[in-house]
Design a protein around this motif. Structure first.
Motif, mmCIF file in Angstrom:
data_model
loop_
_atom_site.group_PDB
_atom_site.id
_atom_site.type_symbol
_atom_site.label_atom_id
_atom_site.label_comp_id
_atom_site.label_asym_id
_atom_site.label_seq_id
_atom_site.Cartn_x
_atom_site.Cartn_y
_atom_site.Cartn_z
ATOM 1 N N PHE A 120 0.848 -1.185 0.000
ATOM 2 C CA PHE A 120 0.000 0.000 0.000
ATOM 3 C C PHE A 120 0.890 1.243 0.000
ATOM 4 N N ASP A 121 0.563 2.205 -0.846
ATOM 5 C CA ASP A 121 1.335 3.437 -0.884
ATOM 6 C C ASP A 121 0.426 4.582 -1.290
ATOM 7 N N ARG A 122 1.035 5.762 -1.521
ATOM 8 C CA ARG A 122 0.229 6.949 -1.824
ATOM 9 C C ARG A 122 -0.574 6.789 -3.104
ATOM 10 N N ARG A 123 -0.019 6.045 -4.075
ATOM 11 C CA ARG A 123 -0.731 5.871 -5.337
ATOM 12 C C ARG A 123 -1.713 4.712 -5.292
ATOM 13 N N SER A 124 -1.574 3.852 -4.299
ATOM 14 C CA SER A 124 -2.500 2.723 -4.151
ATOM 15 C C SER A 124 -2.931 2.599 -2.696
ATOM 16 N N PRO A 125 -3.674 3.579 -2.165
ATOM 17 C CA PRO A 125 -4.070 3.537 -0.756
ATOM 18 C C PRO A 125 -5.212 2.566 -0.487
ATOM 19 N N ARG A 126 -6.021 2.265 -1.526
ATOM 20 C CA ARG A 126 -7.149 1.340 -1.399
ATOM 21 C C ARG A 126 -7.079 0.345 -2.555
ATOM 22 N N MET A 127 -7.162 -0.949 -2.223
ATOM 23 C CA MET A 127 -7.040 -1.976 -3.254
ATOM 24 C C MET A 127 -7.956 -3.152 -2.979
ATOM 25 N N THR A 128 -8.278 -3.868 -4.024
ATOM 26 C CA THR A 128 -9.001 -5.129 -3.915
ATOM 27 C C THR A 128 -7.985 -6.250 -3.671
ATOM 28 N N PRO A 129 -8.427 -7.412 -3.214
ATOM 29 C CA PRO A 129 -7.507 -8.542 -3.070
ATOM 30 C C PRO A 129 -6.792 -8.888 -4.379
ATOM 31 N N THR A 130 -7.482 -8.731 -5.496
ATOM 32 C CA THR A 130 -6.860 -9.018 -6.791
ATOM 33 C C THR A 130 -5.701 -8.073 -7.058
ATOM 34 N N GLU A 131 -5.888 -6.801 -6.743
ATOM 35 C CA GLU A 131 -4.822 -5.817 -6.956
ATOM 36 C C GLU A 131 -3.650 -6.065 -6.013
#
Length: 261
Positions: A28-39
């Motif tokens: 998890f980072d600033r560009r990906s703060p929220r993700m699905t399990p697939t991501e």
């Protein structure tokens, strides 16, 4: 064998579940703060099922939140960083020197360490000024666009620096951010030669910053110390003059109790 030489780690000594869990947190980072399990699975190389189990475990322990589809880390993850900072002791050692810098200059001072392609703020003394930019301990920023980060990148061996730049693209935050690899390498070599880094509106328009390294008793750079200010208050000449002098004095004061001097 030297008692300080670490023994080779055997595969059987590693707890794979913990390794995977840490990889999930770190993705998890600033560009990906929220993700699905697939991501998450795509970023970590795990199966979707394994990523989902780890994410649900983090939700159960309070280290993550979910709306049933998207997952994000919670503030409780900061406790992991605070445990590190507490055991490290550097923020406590640095506090008095940083407060003196802020009193003398009337500008905020910060300390950070390098974590892959980002810096993490581990200490911050805020100037008492209306509309002052608020940067919290635990905040991550891209290393290439910050004075703190450029100091820490300059401390890396060339092979480690090359690997890091291969893994983390140089993206722009302003029209002055260095996004060309060769230009950044030239800047880093300059930092190595002069012993400090200064960025001028490369992270944020209207803000310039200067940073110096903090070294341990083995002369290894373990952190960086900076002062940031609005361009209208502090000129480039002031940064490389009075501000740099104050920062270097503070760095010496911080290094003394940790055995560098």
């Amino acid at each position: 064998m030297d008692s300080e030489t670490p023994k080779p780690v055997r595969e059987g000594d590693l707890l794979q579940t913990l390794t995977r869990g840490l990889a999930v947190i770190a993705c998890f980072d600033r560009r990906s703060p929220r993700m699905t399990p697939t991501e998450v699975a795509r970023k970590t190389g795990l199966t979707r099922a394994a990523a989902r189990r780890i994410l649900l475990t983090l939700v159960h322990t309070g280290h993550a939140r979910t709306d049933g589809k998207m997952f994000e880390l919670s503030a409780r993850v900061l406790e992991l960083g605070y445990a590190y900072l507490s055991s490290f002791g550097l923020p406590e050692v640095a506090r008095a020197a940083m407060e003196e810098v802020t009193r003398e200059l009337g500008e905020s001072s910060s300390m950070a360490v390098l974590d892959r392609g980002e810096i993490i703020y581990i200490a911050r003394v805020q100037a008492q000024r209306i509309m002052e930019q608020v940067l919290e301990v635990g905040l991550r920023l891209p290393a290439h666009a910050t004075a703190l980060g450029q100091v820490l990148l300059a401390a890396l061996p060339d092979d480690e620096l090359a690997d890091l730049l291969d893994a983390y693209p140089l993206y722009a935050l302003t029209d002055r951010t260095i996004t060309d690899r060769e230009t950044l390498l030239e800047r880093i070599e300059q930092v190595r030669q002069q012993g400090y880094a200064m960025v001028d509106e490369e992270l944020e328009r209207g803000v310039r910053s200067i940073a110096v390294p903090i070294r341990d008793r083995r002369n290894r750079v373990i952190a960086a110390l900076n002062v940031g200010a609005h361009v209208g208050r502090v000129s480039v000449e002031d940064m490389t003059g009075a501000v740099l002098i104050a920062l270097r004095r503070a760095a010496n004061e911080i290094e003394r109790p940790i055995g560098h001097l």
